[in-house]
Design a protein around this motif. Structure first.
Motif, PDB file in Angstrom:
ATOM      1  N   LYS A  16      -2.803   4.059   1.777  1.00 48.99           N
ATOM      2  CA  LYS A  16      -2.529   3.641   2.978  1.00 48.99           C
ATOM      3  C   LYS A  16      -3.686   4.235   4.043  1.00 48.99           C
ATOM      4  CE  LYS A  16       1.623   3.827   4.723  1.00 48.99           C
ATOM      5  NZ  LYS A  16       3.097   4.035   4.819  1.00 48.99           N
ATOM      6  N   ARG A  19      -6.806   2.347   3.624  1.00 51.73           N
ATOM      7  CA  ARG A  19      -6.685   1.110   4.091  1.00 51.73           C
ATOM      8  C   ARG A  19      -7.437   0.114   2.863  1.00 51.73           C
ATOM      9  NH1 ARG A  19      -4.408   3.904   7.358  1.00 51.73           N
ATOM     10  NH2 ARG A  19      -4.022   3.059   9.413  1.00 51.73           N
ATOM     11  N   LEU A  37      -2.449  -3.003   7.515  1.00 52.40           N
ATOM     12  CA  LEU A  37      -1.073  -2.372   7.448  1.00 52.40           C
ATOM     13  C   LEU A  37      -0.054  -2.924   8.260  1.00 52.40           C
ATOM     14  CD1 LEU A  37      -1.930   0.944   5.723  1.00 52.40           C
ATOM     15  CD2 LEU A  37      -0.984  -1.134   4.325  1.00 52.40           C
ATOM     16  N   PRO A  41       1.568   2.625  10.617  1.00 51.14           N
ATOM     17  CA  PRO A  41       1.260   2.843   9.053  1.00 51.14           C
ATOM     18  C   PRO A  41       1.472   4.314   8.621  1.00 51.14           C
ATOM     19  CG  PRO A  41      -0.617   3.068  10.396  1.00 51.14           C
ATOM     20  CD  PRO A  41       0.200   2.470  11.462  1.00 51.14           C
ATOM     21  N   THR A  53       4.659   0.322   6.365  1.00 47.84           N
ATOM     22  CA  THR A  53       4.692   0.028   5.045  1.00 47.84           C
ATOM     23  C   THR A  53       5.369   0.855   4.092  1.00 47.84           C
ATOM     24  OG1 THR A  53       2.513  -1.304   5.729  1.00 47.84           O
ATOM     25  CG2 THR A  53       2.901  -0.806   3.476  1.00 47.84           C
ATOM     26  N   GLU A  55       6.222   3.392   0.945  1.00 44.79           N
ATOM     27  CA  GLU A  55       5.418   4.226   0.059  1.00 44.79           C
ATOM     28  C   GLU A  55       6.139   4.324  -1.222  1.00 44.79           C
ATOM     29  OE1 GLU A  55       4.734   7.644   2.308  1.00 44.79           O
ATOM     30  OE2 GLU A  55       3.470   6.599   3.799  1.00 44.79           O
ATOM     31  N   ASP A 117      -4.417  -2.590  11.992  1.00 48.39           N
ATOM     32  CA  ASP A 117      -3.213  -2.797  11.610  1.00 48.39           C
ATOM     33  C   ASP A 117      -2.048  -3.738  12.462  1.00 48.39           C
ATOM     34  OD1 ASP A 117      -3.578  -1.131   9.519  1.00 48.39           O
ATOM     35  OD2 ASP A 117      -3.232   0.624  10.511  1.00 48.39           O
ATOM     36  N   ILE A 123       1.232  -5.884   3.845  1.00 47.94           N
ATOM     37  CA  ILE A 123      -0.097  -5.626   3.416  1.00 47.94           C
ATOM     38  C   ILE A 123      -0.973  -7.030   3.563  1.00 47.94           C
ATOM     39  CG2 ILE A 123      -1.719  -4.780   1.602  1.00 47.94           C
ATOM     40  CD1 ILE A 123       0.805  -3.179   0.566  1.00 47.94           C
ATOM     41  N   ILE A 145       2.242   2.644  -3.941  1.00 49.71           N
ATOM     42  CA  ILE A 145       1.707   2.621  -2.178  1.00 49.71           C
ATOM     43  C   ILE A 145       1.937   3.960  -2.059  1.00 49.71           C
ATOM     44  CG2 ILE A 145       2.112   1.749  -0.026  1.00 49.71           C
ATOM     45  CD1 ILE A 145       3.735  -0.621  -1.215  1.00 49.71           C
TER      46      ILE A 145
END
Length: 147
Positions: A16, A19, A37, A41, A53, A55, A117, A123, A145
């Motif tokens: 992330k 990117r 994202l 983010p 997003t 993880e 983003d 994504i 992620i």
């Protein structure tokens, strides 16, 4: 840069902070994509609508050809830990997280997709890149992620 279709992808890694989405074969990067994202983010997704997003380690579950975006593949968020954490906070963790192409009807050039983003936590790739990703990645492939 196109990858020969004979190449096997056994993991997808998303960084992330950079990117970037990487298609991996035995810890070797076989293809790299620039991505967009969620609008917020930084940090792990906690609840539906937080525009983050997730993880962690998930799986790519199923391909969608008919949605508001050009082709997509669903990510197995939320996992058990995500659900338990959201429940402790009395929140809905959400769950409609995908890797997808451009929004249907988008008239701006493909480079727009990667210029900032803009998703609600997904994504995003260009449509051309989404086609390439789906030609190389199988349903069930793990996706990691990273923050």
């Amino acid at each position: 840069m196109s990858v020969p279709s004979a190449v096997s992808v056994n993991k997808v890694t998303v960084d992330k902070s950079k990117r970037r989405l990487y298609l991996m074969n035995n810890d070797q990067v076989v293809r790299e994509f620039r991505i967009a994202l969620g609008k917020r983010p930084v940090g792990h997704k906690v609840y539906e609508g937080d525009q983050r997003t997730p993880e962690g380690i998930y799986k790519l579950e199923f391909v969608m050809e008919d949605s508001q975006f050009y082709r997509s593949i669903h990510i197995s968020y939320p996992n058990e830990q995500d659900v338990a954490f959201a429940q402790r906070l009395n929140l809905n963790p959400g769950g409609d997280i995908k890797i997808h192409g451009q929004k249907n009807g988008e008239l701006r050039p493909s480079k727009f997709v990667q210029s900032f983003d803009w998703t609600d936590g997904c994504i995003a790739l260009t449509n051309e890149e989404m086609d390439e990703l789906l030609s190389l990645v199988k349903v069930g492939t793990p996706i990691e992620i990273l923050p």
